[in-house]
Design a protein around this motif. Structure first.
Motif, PDB file in Angstrom:
ATOM      1  N   ARG A  28      -1.683  16.765   0.854  1.00 33.33           N
ATOM      2  CA  ARG A  28      -2.469  15.764   1.602  1.00 33.33           C
ATOM      3  C   ARG A  28      -2.179  14.297   0.904  1.00 33.33           C
ATOM      4  N   ASP A  29      -1.825  13.495   1.634  1.00 34.73           N
ATOM      5  CA  ASP A  29      -1.873  12.077   0.920  1.00 34.73           C
ATOM      6  C   ASP A  29      -3.081  11.418   1.953  1.00 34.73           C
ATOM      7  N   TYR A  30      -3.152   9.904   1.544  1.00 32.12           N
ATOM      8  CA  TYR A  30      -4.206   9.451   2.205  1.00 32.12           C
ATOM      9  C   TYR A  30      -4.252   9.401   3.785  1.00 32.12           C
ATOM     10  N   LEU A  31      -3.336   9.171   4.418  1.00 30.32           N
ATOM     11  CA  LEU A  31      -3.285   9.318   5.841  1.00 30.32           C
ATOM     12  C   LEU A  31      -2.893  10.529   6.666  1.00 30.32           C
ATOM     13  N   THR A  32      -1.908  11.378   5.872  1.00 27.76           N
ATOM     14  CA  THR A  32      -1.426  12.507   6.423  1.00 27.76           C
ATOM     15  C   THR A  32      -1.675  13.891   5.840  1.00 27.76           C
ATOM     16  N   VAL A  33      -1.469  14.909   6.473  1.00 24.88           N
ATOM     17  CA  VAL A  33      -0.935  16.308   5.800  1.00 24.88           C
ATOM     18  C   VAL A  33       0.230  16.698   6.299  1.00 24.88           C
ATOM     19  N   LYS A  34       0.971  17.190   5.283  1.00 27.04           N
ATOM     20  CA  LYS A  34       2.174  17.716   5.393  1.00 27.04           C
ATOM     21  C   LYS A  34       2.435  19.076   4.995  1.00 27.04           C
ATOM     22  N   VAL A  35       3.403  19.906   5.682  1.00 23.52           N
ATOM     23  CA  VAL A  35       3.739  21.189   5.476  1.00 23.52           C
ATOM     24  C   VAL A  35       5.221  21.396   5.096  1.00 23.52           C
ATOM     25  N   TRP A  36       5.622  21.774   4.091  1.00 21.40           N
ATOM     26  CA  TRP A  36       6.707  21.862   3.430  1.00 21.40           C
ATOM     27  C   TRP A  36       7.350  23.328   3.501  1.00 21.40           C
ATOM     28  N   LEU A  73     -10.359  -1.190   2.651  1.00 20.72           N
ATOM     29  CA  LEU A  73     -10.176   0.347   2.052  1.00 20.72           C
ATOM     30  C   LEU A  73      -9.719   0.079   0.619  1.00 20.72           C
ATOM     31  N   TYR A  74      -8.912  -0.637   0.339  1.00 19.76           N
ATOM     32  CA  TYR A  74      -8.375  -1.093  -1.102  1.00 19.76           C
ATOM     33  C   TYR A  74      -9.643  -1.659  -1.721  1.00 19.76           C
ATOM     34  N   GLU A  75     -10.283  -2.727  -1.359  1.00 18.06           N
ATOM     35  CA  GLU A  75     -11.111  -3.464  -2.017  1.00 18.06           C
ATOM     36  C   GLU A  75     -12.495  -2.461  -2.126  1.00 18.06           C
ATOM     37  N   ASN A  76     -12.717  -1.744  -1.501  1.00 20.57           N
ATOM     38  CA  ASN A  76     -13.959  -0.725  -1.815  1.00 20.57           C
ATOM     39  C   ASN A  76     -13.594   0.451  -2.401  1.00 20.57           C
ATOM     40  N   ASP A  77     -12.356   0.643  -2.711  1.00 18.50           N
ATOM     41  CA  ASP A  77     -11.763   1.875  -3.572  1.00 18.50           C
ATOM     42  C   ASP A  77     -11.552   2.920  -2.808  1.00 18.50           C
ATOM     43  N   CYS A  78     -12.062   3.060  -1.456  1.00 19.81           N
ATOM     44  CA  CYS A  78     -11.821   4.135  -0.552  1.00 19.81           C
ATOM     45  C   CYS A  78     -10.424   4.655  -0.501  1.00 19.81           C
ATOM     46  N   ILE A  79      -9.255   3.750  -0.652  1.00 17.65           N
ATOM     47  CA  ILE A  79      -8.077   4.254  -0.602  1.00 17.65           C
ATOM     48  C   ILE A  79      -7.561   5.054  -1.637  1.00 17.65           C
ATOM     49  N   PHE A  80      -8.521   5.324  -2.708  1.00 16.84           N
ATOM     50  CA  PHE A  80      -8.274   6.091  -3.813  1.00 16.84           C
ATOM     51  C   PHE A  80      -8.990   7.362  -3.520  1.00 16.84           C
ATOM     52  N   ASP A  81      -9.591   7.712  -2.512  1.00 21.08           N
ATOM     53  CA  ASP A  81     -10.468   8.770  -2.287  1.00 21.08           C
ATOM     54  C   ASP A  81      -9.380   9.952  -2.077  1.00 21.08           C
ATOM     55  N   LYS A  82      -9.787  11.255  -2.655  1.00 25.38           N
ATOM     56  CA  LYS A  82      -9.029  12.152  -3.100  1.00 25.38           C
ATOM     57  C   LYS A  82      -9.422  13.559  -2.021  1.00 25.38           C
ATOM     58  N   PHE A 142       0.857  -1.341  -0.156  1.00 23.41           N
ATOM     59  CA  PHE A 142       0.126  -0.024   0.102  1.00 23.41           C
ATOM     60  C   PHE A 142       0.729   1.184  -0.178  1.00 23.41           C
ATOM     61  N   SER A 143       2.170   1.286   0.071  1.00 24.16           N
ATOM     62  CA  SER A 143       3.078   2.354   0.468  1.00 24.16           C
ATOM     63  C   SER A 143       2.931   3.346  -0.878  1.00 24.16           C
ATOM     64  N   GLU A 144       2.737   3.210  -1.953  1.00 22.37           N
ATOM     65  CA  GLU A 144       2.680   3.992  -2.992  1.00 22.37           C
ATOM     66  C   GLU A 144       1.328   4.515  -3.192  1.00 22.37           C
ATOM     67  N   ILE A 145       0.345   3.789  -2.934  1.00 24.28           N
ATOM     68  CA  ILE A 145      -1.131   4.313  -2.905  1.00 24.28           C
ATOM     69  C   ILE A 145      -1.199   5.251  -1.947  1.00 24.28           C
ATOM     70  N   ILE A 146      -0.820   4.977  -0.816  1.00 24.89           N
ATOM     71  CA  ILE A 146      -1.261   5.854   0.500  1.00 24.89           C
ATOM     72  C   ILE A 146      -0.478   7.156   0.286  1.00 24.89           C
ATOM     73  N   SER A 147       0.850   7.195  -0.526  1.00 22.05           N
ATOM     74  CA  SER A 147       1.784   8.132  -0.542  1.00 22.05           C
ATOM     75  C   SER A 147       1.279   9.104  -1.470  1.00 22.05           C
ATOM     76  N   SER A 148       0.296   8.657  -2.619  1.00 20.24           N
ATOM     77  CA  SER A 148      -0.125   9.503  -3.534  1.00 20.24           C
ATOM     78  C   SER A 148      -0.856  10.957  -2.957  1.00 20.24           C
ATOM     79  N   ILE A 149      -0.230  11.875  -3.443  1.00 21.16           N
ATOM     80  CA  ILE A 149      -0.580  13.457  -3.025  1.00 21.16           C
ATOM     81  C   ILE A 149      -2.361  13.621  -3.840  1.00 21.16           C
TER      82      ILE A 149
END
Lengths: 439, 129
Positions: free
Chosen positions: A295-303, A328-337, A273-280
């Protein structure tokens, strides 16, 4: 903060909900006087803030419907046998120069510039036609009169002034107005185009990451934005969790970045899942222009723009979802933006989550809060109660367990007033507007 | 020797080695990954590109025109494709409507019933009151 639901959703929470009403974008204009929403049905609804009134102080700042129009309609690309959705992906306001308001709205393929203007006078006393518009018989006219302008009930009209079409093979995910107020950009999965507001039949391609062989495709563009002050600078984020900053002065085609922001990955944490959840899913400049937030799937980052090798702040939005990634992968929620927003002073950031929860992080105090946008929990002028998700073990009375979260209730789109503590939260087909309590 | 207490699922179900299993108690993503691979053993064996991008392709995020109908985004009925696919399917078993149904197979025959209706006439947004 105190809240009142500006919710004007359709049907009940459980059923009878029209898909077309699902809100797909929310945006305040530069003064915060107007709030625009776009929906899956291609419609735009604009709310206007009521003027302050001494006689009704408690009604200060309520947003009421100002204008509504059909921005985009469903289309069919016969050549490729593809349906083009009318869903409004993004709305961006132009700064105001005169009495009219201008905004850009886009679906997957076409950007449109809309003019929203008020009409409160109409001409009366034409010679060749009477008041209902019927033509008069010229032979019956014996005298001439000069038409005059008379006041009428306020009418708000929206007219499409420009249509910027046929420039994107792939789906547009972002539009961004440049600080020069002459140009804007539109970004799809693989390309970014630069437009001049006056010219609709041409655009410049400024980023192209399409590989010669599509089999070699490894990442796509997920979001893009212009710097708030430097008209030559923009950033775009990728599905691999990286951000590139580009300078248009360097070359016409900005395929080579000026800066590359990426946080090194801990190899021991790597999983499928690493790459999927790192998608911004969203990138936003701070108002100051010094920082970017992703914003990625699990975090918000300030740069910090001056530091490319890691973010200066990382906030966990809903870390408890790590143990739910399989479903969350099976129900596609992991791709929520999910999108993310700054407050006017860049001191607080906000983003949405599931179960109609949204989160705010105070960058100075490092405190965070989880709030819920729902009819049951929001009475007008009631104070929003902080919510808490319990991860395991004993659940306290007011807490909700991870397994009870409703993943169909997702808050993807939120907006923050440019200068005041007023926020707009889109919960599926309902719009909530919350304000800070004024003592 | 001392008995070890395992908190994870029994080893036989998941089929991973002892070392990885001990790591799973530390990293929830690995446990989730094992769950997923147990359900879909073919995951990770699709041709070309990473798995993630293949899934995005299926969701119609970006589409290369020659593959559009296999990716389930075609919205009209093509009798030529239909007949060709039907001829291919004669000797094969229809894929079951299981968890794999959303993945690229290239063998699913679209029928007129599969296709969603065109949009109905436009209605004012409920947000506008």
């Amino acid at each position: 903060c105190a809240g009142y639901p500006g919710g004007r959703g359709s049907g009940s929470e459980t059923g009878g909900r029209s898909e077309a009403d699902i809100i797909s974008t929310v945006e305040f204009n530069h003064t915060g006087e107007l709030l625009a929403t776009g929906d899956k049905g291609g419609r735009v609804v604009i709310f206007q803030r009521e003027q302050e009134s001494k006689h009704q102080p408690h009604r200060r700042g309520e947003y009421n419907v100002y204008s509504t129009f059909q921005s985009h309609e469903p289309e069919f690309d016969y050549l490729k046998s593809l349906e083009i959705e009318e869903k409004i992906n993004k709305i961006r306001w132009l700064p105001q120069h005169n009495a009219a308001y201008f905004l850009l709205s886009t679906n997957d393929k076409t950007v449109k510039l809309w003019k929203v203007s008020e009409r409160d006078k109409r001409p009366e006393g034409y010679n060749l036609k009477d008041e209902d518009g019927r033509l008069r018989d010229p032979s019956m006219i014996t005298t001439l009169r000069v038409p005059v302008l008379r006041p009428m009930d306020l009418m708000v009209e929206a007219t499409p002034r420009r249509v910027f079409a046929n420039a994107h093979t792939y789906h547009i995910n972002s539009i961004s107005v440049n600080s020069d107020y002459e140009t804007y950009m539109s970004a799809d999965d693989l390309r970014i185009n630069l437009w001049n507001f006056e010219i609709t039949n041409q655009s410049f391609n400024i980023v192209d990451i399409k590989p010669a062989n599509m089999e070699e495709l490894t990442e796509v563009i997920t979001a893009a934005e212009f710097h708030p002050h430097h008209c030559n600078t923009f950033v775009y984020s990728s599905s691999k969790g990286t951000i590139r900053l580009c300078d248009m002065r360097a070359s016409a085609l900005c395929d080579r970045h000026a800066k590359f922001f990426e946080e090194p990955e801990d190899p021991s944490n790597r999983s499928f899942f690493s790459e999927i959840i790192s998608s911004i899913s969203d990138v936003k400049f701070s108002h100051s222009g010094r920082y970017i937030m992703t914003r990625d799937y699990l975090t918000v980052k300030v740069w910090d723009l001056n530091m490319e090798n890691r973010p200066i702040e990382t906030y966990q939005v809903h870390d408890y979802l790590r143990s739910k990634l399989c479903s969350l992968y099976e129900n596609d929620c992991i791709f929520d933006k999910f999108e993310c927003v700054w407050n006017g002073s860049d001191s607080v950031i906000m983003t949405g989550s599931y179960n109609n929860f949204f989160r705010m992080f105070d960058r100075n105090t490092k405190r965070d809060v989880t709030l819920e946008a729902s009819r049951e929990n929001s009475k007008p002028r009631a104070i929003l109660k902080p919510r808490k998700v319990c991860v395991g073990g004993k659940r306290r009375k007011d807490e909700i367990s991870v397994d009870s979260l409703d993943f169909s209730k997702k808050i993807l789109h939120t907006a923050w007033h440019p200068s005041e503590n007023i926020i707009a939260v889109a919960a599926t087909n309902n719009l909530y507007i919350f304000q800070d309590k004024v003592n | 020797g001392p008995k070890r207490q395992r908190e994870q699922a029994p080893r036989s179900k998941v089929g991973v080695g002892k070392d990885t299993q001990e790591k799973e108690t530390v990293i929830p993503e690995r446990a989730e990954e094992a769950k997923l691979k147990a359900k879909y053993p073919n995951l990770g064996q699709k041709p070309g590109g990473s798995d993630f991008l293949m899934k995005r392709l299926q969701k119609g995020v970006f589409i290369s025109p020659p593959f559009s109908w296999r990716l389930g985004r075609q919205k009209y009925f093509d009798s030529g494709d239909y007949n060709m696919a039907k001829a291919k399917m004669k000797n094969k078993q229809l894929p079951s409507a299981g968890p794999d149904k959303n993945l690229v197979t290239g063998d699913h025959i679209p029928t007129p019933q599969d296709l969603p209706q065109r949009k109905s006439s436009l209605v004012t947004s409920k947000l506008a009151g």
